[in-house]
Design a protein around this motif. Sequence first.
Motif, PDB file in Angstrom:
ATOM      1  N   PHE A  89       3.102   1.035   3.661  1.00 39.26           N
ATOM      2  CA  PHE A  89       3.123   1.281   2.222  1.00 39.26           C
ATOM      3  C   PHE A  89       2.321   0.199   1.520  1.00 39.26           C
ATOM      4  CE2 PHE A  89       4.745   0.877  -2.068  1.00 39.26           C
ATOM      5  CZ  PHE A  89       4.741   2.197  -2.501  1.00 39.26           C
ATOM      6  N   THR A  90       1.441   0.605   0.640  1.00 37.44           N
ATOM      7  CA  THR A  90       0.621  -0.322  -0.129  1.00 37.44           C
ATOM      8  C   THR A  90       0.969  -0.158  -1.593  1.00 37.44           C
ATOM      9  OG1 THR A  90      -1.161  -0.026   1.468  1.00 37.44           O
ATOM     10  CG2 THR A  90      -1.741  -1.042  -0.630  1.00 37.44           C
ATOM     11  N   ALA A  91       1.444  -1.222  -2.195  1.00 34.70           N
ATOM     12  CA  ALA A  91       1.792  -1.154  -3.615  1.00 34.70           C
ATOM     13  C   ALA A  91       0.528  -0.907  -4.426  1.00 34.70           C
ATOM     14  CB  ALA A  91       2.455  -2.452  -4.057  1.00 34.70           C
TER      15      ALA A  91
ATOM     16  N   GLN B 124       1.028   8.428  -1.505  1.00 31.47           N
ATOM     17  CA  GLN B 124       2.233   7.589  -1.588  1.00 31.47           C
ATOM     18  C   GLN B 124       3.027   8.032  -2.812  1.00 31.47           C
ATOM     19  OE1 GLN B 124       0.849   3.464   0.507  1.00 31.47           O
ATOM     20  NE2 GLN B 124       1.179   3.417  -1.628  1.00 31.47           N
TER      21      GLN B 124
ATOM     22  N   SER C 168       8.443   6.964  -1.699  1.00 25.64           N
ATOM     23  CA  SER C 168       7.912   6.795  -0.340  1.00 25.64           C
ATOM     24  C   SER C 168       7.938   5.356   0.135  1.00 25.64           C
ATOM     25  CB  SER C 168       6.482   7.350  -0.246  1.00 25.64           C
ATOM     26  OG  SER C 168       5.596   6.625  -1.062  1.00 25.64           O
ATOM     27  N   LYS C 169       8.101   4.409  -0.764  1.00 23.22           N
ATOM     28  CA  LYS C 169       8.079   3.017  -0.311  1.00 23.22           C
ATOM     29  C   LYS C 169       9.300   2.675   0.547  1.00 23.22           C
ATOM     30  CE  LYS C 169      10.089   0.520  -4.210  1.00 23.22           C
ATOM     31  NZ  LYS C 169       9.812  -0.468  -5.231  1.00 23.22           N
ATOM     32  N   ASN C 170      10.314   3.519   0.519  1.00 20.96           N
ATOM     33  CA  ASN C 170      11.508   3.292   1.339  1.00 20.96           C
ATOM     34  C   ASN C 170      11.406   3.907   2.730  1.00 20.96           C
ATOM     35  OD1 ASN C 170      12.717   1.991  -0.882  1.00 20.96           O
ATOM     36  ND2 ASN C 170      13.423   3.941  -1.686  1.00 20.96           N
TER      37      ASN C 170
END
Length: 180
Positions: free
Chosen positions: A149-151, A59, A63-65
């Motif tokens: 997506f995993t924070a 990630q 990549s969170k978008n």
Amino acid sequence: ELLEYAAGDTLYLERIYLQMKKELQKLGRFAWHEQTCARLLKNLNESSGEIKEDPLRWQLRGSKNLSGRALTYLQGLWQWRESEAQRLDRPSFKVLNTDYLLAMAEWADKNNGQDITEWKEAPRHLHRQYREQINAVLKNAETLPEMVFTAPDKTGARRLRSSEEDRFGRLKEERLKLSQ
């Protein structure tokens, strides 16, 4: 020949060490060096020797978008890049930089099933050298469930206090001045 070459690497180590020691003592920083070395050795001796792999390393920043399908492509592409870098004994960014990795995942999401050569913004070596490998990675990713997506877990991480942030900023400014 290789053994002689390797032995030659150590020929000047003592001289280099003595010169660096003299310079550090002159600057009044040799004690810092000794403390840092002692801390490194202590950490090395206390560690189990096992490197804990972060399952979320793929990630990347930005990549969170991405959509779930694009994240699936990204994970596959990231794994391919890491294994290729290891095979070539090169840093992974030299195989393919992160910006291209993210852009390729987005492109693959929008152009499902297309050959990588259709992506006009791709670096040339992807079209030639890695075409088959990347197409296989993308095709395989199409069969996998969409990623989420995993924070990252930030427990244990503390934020800097205002005074620490100010000091850190001044240190960065000083470093920048010295580097110019």
